[in-house]
Motif scaffolding. Structure first.
Motif: not given
Length: 844
Positions: A269, A294, A296-298, A332-334
């Motif tokens: 990210p 912000d 989103p998702g982080n 991030n989401s990963t």
């Protein structure tokens, strides 16, 4: 010469009788002679018995008996007595399918005219079948070679298997049975062999990885073993920048198949931590905004977290106490992360405000009426208590005064000064000893830094010598010294109240109390009384109340009897007076004693008498008595020491007389008689003297005859009533002992048993009946008649009922020939059960 006895060996064919006679010469010396009498024919030869030992459990036990042809043998294999005939000299006993060791016992053999009691045995040892064992095969993976079933066990037992071949494709557990070949003492056994199906390895899926960011041991994220513990290799080589599918190949040692896993690679990210900020007392007062909007998702994480409103959002408020560099981590989401930083500076340092006392003193006195002060360190000032807003101020009354200083950054700080007022006169009083003995001086010291003098008053309680007064102060203070004396016998006290003065000012008073103590009278525990030449107790140098001192004389003497006075003088400075004690020394008591009997035979009765009163008597045999006169009963031979202990007036004395009393050793009477039982009307008995410790003897033979010989003989007549013999042994001191022996009359066994009878109906010799004259109990009698095969043909328990030559319930006539009889009876005198065996010939 006189007949003594007959002794039979109880046998038959032949019977051996030992006859004994007593021969006595003219001098009275007796000699016993024996005669052997043999009656009947020869013994039946003893057979032999052999066994087919050892055998396997479940096989037949076979015993082979060899002996005299056509003889009848009685045997027992544990099922009771049985008979068989040795046709041709041989017979076989077979016990089928035995499971434990078997013993055969041959007890009798008969040839039709004579029979012999024998005790021949043989044993068949039964062996438990051995269980074959093999090396366990399997488990094996499906399709692999599981091994070969062995034809011989580890013990060398050979046999066959069912099934005889292992199927490597049959999944599960199969039972294979081994059957030993015949002729081996062994049992069947089984082996269970397992064939397992291949396992599909399983792994925990590896999560998505960040592009090029992961570093793994050995360069690979793959586990070495599956969740089942299966080890293998992965291919291709791990690629940290591209999503790839990988294949796992198990190691050949595992029963397993291949499997695959796909790993995803994800990018990083973007991070924006915001611009640098500064916090002062009038800018960003409540904290500075940092970070950016912000996404989103982080996931956001700030470090350090100190001073942040929320360390887990994109744009928190930062309010640290010192300048801080914050690091923002965005994930991030990963799970891939990037970092950025922002600086937050602090300018909130307050001014350092100080107050200078221009007058040099913080105390207002009668001479110091005001104090001048000045504040420094800030740009502007404000005083409390109405002192104004200038840096300088004048204070005229006591209290705490505070100034507030403000700097250009808007920050403030305060400083205070305390002003006091002091018009007091100080005083410090020291009492050197709060407790003195009556007649001693009291010392009181008064000190003050500013007083010019001291006044004091007193309050006396049962004390005289104290008085009020005034004294001037000096650089070293002032002392009050007075001699105090009790007015009575009880303790008293004096209270001194001291007041400091300074011109017309009076300071605070202090009071001290002096206790006046009456002198102590030392007290001691009672010493003695002691005995002449005792080691006395030391004179105590400390009284019961702790007063120390010295004695005159210094030690107690026990050299002479009487009472002596010892004087105790206390050491100085203990408030105590002298004390006297009396110590008494007593003479030792006199000890002497006598006995009415100093020696004799056991038991010896002795009376001991003390010439000096009651005491404790101790005898060397361990007996202890109390009293002026005691009585002893000495049972054992030997000499004894006697000790008398007497205690009078607390003093003890003792007298011991060694070997004072002596008890003579008693003789021991003992003898034997030959013979020791009467079997005839007239019997000559010889006696052997076994006594010890005797010099003379008296024999009483129980038939009014006596003797003083050492080893006499006596001829008994009419012996049916028996005789009681008494030997009295006498020592040279007249001590005696007796021994007695009873010789009983033993009724002889007299009987007649015919060897032939003729039951032919002519009224003569029709019954075979034994005739007992003596030594026979008719209520304990049994007679059995056996034929040549050992079968019982007649049985009776009544000695008056004989055999009429018939057998069976129908009274069948027995054939001519020899028959074996066995008679069991009991001697009523000795209660001994006897068995006799013989033959009778039946003639018609």
């Amino acid at each position: 010469m006189a007949f003594v006895s007959d002794q039979s060996d109880g046998g038959d064919c032949p019977e051996v009788i030992t006859r004994t006679y007593s021969v006595t010469d003219d001098c009275g010396n007796e000699t016993l002679v024996t005669q052997l009498i043999i009656i009947g024919g020869g013994l039946v030869p003893i057979p032999t018995v052999t066994a087919n030992s050892p055998i396997c459990e479940g096989e037949d036990a076979v015993f082979t008996i060899n002996g005299l042809a056509d003889a009848v043998v009685t045997y027992d294999t544990g099922l009771g007595p049985q008979t068989l005939t040795l046709f041709g000299g041989t017979a076989v006993v077979t016990l089928p399918a035995v499971t434990s060791d078997i013993t055969i016992t041959l007890s009798n053999i008969a040839d039709g005219t004579c029979s012999s009691f024998i005790n021949e045995t043989a044993i068949v040892v039964v062996t438990t079948p051995e269980t074959p064992t093999f090396t366990q095969l399997g488990p094996s993976c499906q399709g692999d070679s599981p091994g070969v079933l062995q034809a011989a066990s580890l013990e060398g037992i050979v046999g066959t298997w069912s099934p005889n071949v292992i199927d490597p494709l049959l999944i599960g557990t199969t039972t294979y049975t081994f059957t030993p070949d015949p002729g081996q003492c062994a049992s069947e056994t089984i082996m269970e062999i397992e064939i397992t199906a291949p396992t599909i390895p399983t792994f925990t899926q590896i999560d998505d990885l960040c592009e090029g960011a992961e570093v793994f041991p050995g360069g690979s994220p793959f586990p070495v073993a599956s969740t089942e513990g299966i080890i293998g290799v992965w291919a291709p080589v791990f690629d940290a920048f591209n999503t790839t599918t990988y294949t796992f190949t198990p190691d050949p040692a595992f029963c397993a198949t291949t499997t695959t896993m796909t790993i995803n690679i994800v990018g990083f990210p973007v991070v924006d931590a915001g611009g640098d900020q500064i916090i002062t007392c009038n800018n960003n007062v409540d904290g500075a905004q940092i970070g950016s909007p912000d996404v989103p998702g982080n996931v956001y994480s700030w470090s350090p977290t100190t001073g942040l409103s929320n360390p887990n959002i994109a744009n928190p408020i930062a309010n640290p106490s010192t300048a801080t560099t914050y690091t923002l981590t965005v994930t991030n989401s990963t799970g891939c992360s990037s970092e950025g930083t922002v600086n937050v500076a602090i300018d909130d340092t307050p001014p350092i405000v100080t107050i200078t006392n221009n007058s040099g003193s913080s105390t207002l006195t009668c001479t110091q009426l005001d104090i001048s002060v000045t504040a420094t360190g800030a740009d502007s000032y404000t005083w409390d208590n109405g002192l104004g807003n200038n840096a300088s101020a004048t204070i005229t009354s006591p209290g705490i005064y505070t100034v507030t200083g403000t700097s250009l950054n808007g920050c403030e700080s305060t400083q205070s000064i305390e002003i006091i007022q002091d018009n007091n006169v100080d005083l410090f009083v020291v009492l050197s000893d709060p407790e003195i003995c009556s007649g001693e001086d009291v010392l009181i010291t008064a000190n003050s830094a500013n007083a010019t003098g001291f006044d004091w008053v007193v309050l006396q309680n049962s004390v005289s010598g104290a008085s009020a007064g005034t004294i001037s102060n000096t650089a070293s203070g002032a002392e009050i010294i007075q001699t105090l004396q009790l007015t009575g016998v009880n303790n008293g006290s004096v209270e001194y109240t001291i007041t400091p003065t300074l011109g017309g000012c009076i300071g605070a008073s202090q009071t001290v109390v002096v206790d006046v103590i009456a002198p102590f009278i030392p007290q001691f525990d009672l010493l003695g009384p002691f005995c002449i030449d005792d080691t006395p107790t030391s004179l105590p140098l400390v009284s019961n109340s702790g007063i120390t001192g010295t004695w005159n004389p210094t030690t107690i003497s026990t050299a002479t009897a009487g009472t002596s006075t010892y004087i105790f003088t206390p050491n100085p400075n203990q408030c105590a007076i002298s004390q006297n004690i009396d110590v008494t020394v007593n003479d030792l008591p006199v000890v002497s004693f006598s006995a009415d009997n100093l020696g004799g035979c056991a038991p010896l009765l002795v009376n001991l008498t003390s010439a000096n009163g009651s005491g404790t008597w101790t005898i060397s045999n361990g007996e202890v008595f109390d009293g002026a006169q005691v009585q002893l009963n000495l049972l054992n031979p030997g000499c004894y020491d006697v000790t008398l202990e007497i205690q009078q007036g607390g003093c003890y004395n003792a007298l011991t007389e060694s070997d004072f009393l002596c008890v003579e050793l008693n003789p021991v009477a003992d003898f034997t008689a030959t013979p020791d039982v009467f079997t005839d009307q007239d019997v000559l008995v010889s006696f052997t003297n076994l006594s010890s410790g005797a010099s003379s003897f008296l024999w009483e033979f129980g038939d009014e005859n006596t003797s003083t010989y050492i080893n006499p003989s006596n001829l008994y007549e009419y012996t049916e009533e028996g005789a009681l013999i008494t030997l009295t042994a006498i020592s040279e001191f007249g001590c005696t002992d007796q021994a007695q022996l009873i010789i009983e009359y033993e009724e002889q066994e007299v009987f007649y048993i015919p060897n032939t009878f003729t039951p032919d109906g002519d009224n003569f010799n029709q019954m075979f009946t034994p005739v007992f004259y003596s030594g026979f109990d008719p209520f304990n009698f049994e007679m059995l008649i056996f034929n040549r095969w050992g079968e019982v043909v007649f049985e009776t328990r009544n000695a008056e009922i004989g055999w009429d030559g018939t057998y069976g319930l129908n009274g069948m006539k027995a054939s001519d020939g020899a028959y074996t009889w066995k008679i069991t009876y009991k001697n009523p005198k000795t209660d001994q059960r006897k068995v006799i065996v013989g033959h009778v010939t039946l003639i018609r």
